[in-house]
Design an enzyme around this catalytic site. Structure first.
Site, PDB file in Angstrom:
ATOM      1  N   PRO A  34      30.982  66.276  12.511  1.00 14.79           N
ATOM      2  CA  PRO A  34      30.318  65.027  12.138  1.00 14.79           C
ATOM      3  C   PRO A  34      30.357  64.715  10.641  1.00 14.79           C
ATOM      4  O   PRO A  34      30.224  65.610   9.809  1.00 14.79           O
ATOM      5  CB  PRO A  34      28.865  65.239  12.598  1.00 14.79           C
ATOM      6  CG  PRO A  34      28.717  66.702  12.780  1.00 14.79           C
ATOM      7  CD  PRO A  34      30.066  67.220  13.170  1.00 14.79           C
ATOM      8  N   ALA A  56      27.653  69.675   9.782  1.00 17.55           N
ATOM      9  CA  ALA A  56      26.273  70.149   9.915  1.00 17.55           C
ATOM     10  C   ALA A  56      26.052  70.988  11.174  1.00 17.55           C
ATOM     11  O   ALA A  56      25.156  71.836  11.206  1.00 17.55           O
ATOM     12  CB  ALA A  56      25.317  68.961   9.899  1.00 17.55           C
TER      13      ALA A  56
HETATM   14  C1  DQA Z   1      30.470  70.749   5.117  1.00 19.82           C
HETATM   15  C2  DQA Z   1      29.151  71.392   4.672  1.00 19.82           C
HETATM   16  C3  DQA Z   1      28.049  71.105   5.666  1.00 19.82           C
HETATM   17  O1  DQA Z   1      26.832  71.708   5.247  1.00 19.82           O
HETATM   18  C4  DQA Z   1      27.832  69.603   5.778  1.00 19.82           C
HETATM   19  O2  DQA Z   1      26.843  69.328   6.754  1.00 19.82           O
HETATM   20  C5  DQA Z   1      29.084  68.859   6.042  1.00 19.82           C
HETATM   21  C6  DQA Z   1      30.300  69.248   5.342  1.00 19.82           C
HETATM   22  C7  DQA Z   1      31.593  70.940   4.082  1.00 19.82           C
HETATM   23  O3  DQA Z   1      32.744  70.726   4.439  1.00 19.82           O
HETATM   24  O4  DQA Z   1      31.324  71.276   2.935  1.00 19.82           O
HETATM   25  O5  DQA Z   1      29.087  67.875   6.783  1.00 19.82           O
HETATM   26  O6  DQA Z   1      30.886  71.355   6.323  1.00 19.82           O
END
Ligand code: DQA
Length: 143
Positions: free
Chosen positions: A9, A76
């Site tokens: 997402p 997430a």
């Molecule tokens: C993420 C880090 C996650 O905590 C966040 O919810 C994302 C992107 C990243 O690529 O740094 O959507 O996966």
């Protein structure tokens, strides 16, 4: 070899969302980067993005016996989806977890990863390059 790249997402919103964290490059740029990197490594790649947990699980299940490795940035969902973790466990395909940002330098809730528990490697904070490194890791398993 065949690799499935899964983006969860809000990854379709990079270039728009929080540019100070995720940069200015768009999701289309990420797809092009991954295709070029896969080409260079001689990997056949399928790149999938969804904002829906069930769709991600369906895609993982479809990969059973069809794919040699999975690269996943579950967004997430990383931090709370036991269902995605179970899907990865079910298919038992070597998996590398990737995050664009360094989740360990961010809020504490981002330090928890259910995906890490079923991954052979976790790559954080390298931006797009993390996806290439993940494909390199998977390729090394089959040499
Ligand atoms: C993420 C880090 C996650 O905590 C966040 O919810 C994302 C992107 C990243 O690529 O740094 O959507 O996966």
């Amino acid at each position: 070899m065949k690799v499935l790249i899964i983006n969860g997402p809000n990854l379709n919103m990079i270039g728009i969302r929080e540019p100070s964290i995720y940069g200015n490059n768009t999701y289309d740029d990420l797809v092009s980067y991954c295709k070029d990197a896969a080409n260079e490594l001689g990997i056949e790649v399928d790149i999938f993005q969804s904002n829906h947990e069930g769709a991600i699980i369906d895609k993982i299940q479809e990969a059973y016996k069809k794919v040699d490795g999975i690269v996943i940035n579950a967004g997430a969902y990383t931090h709370y989806s036991i269902a995605i973790m179970d899907a990865l466990k079910s298919v038992d395909i070597p998996t590398v977890e990737v995050h664009l940002s360094d989740v360990y330098k961010r809020e504490e809730f981002r330090h928890v990863s259910y995906i890490k528990l079923v991954s052979i490697q976790t790559i954080v904070g390298l931006g797009f390059e993390g996806y290439k490194k993940a494909m390199e890791t998977l390729k090394r398993l089959y040499i």
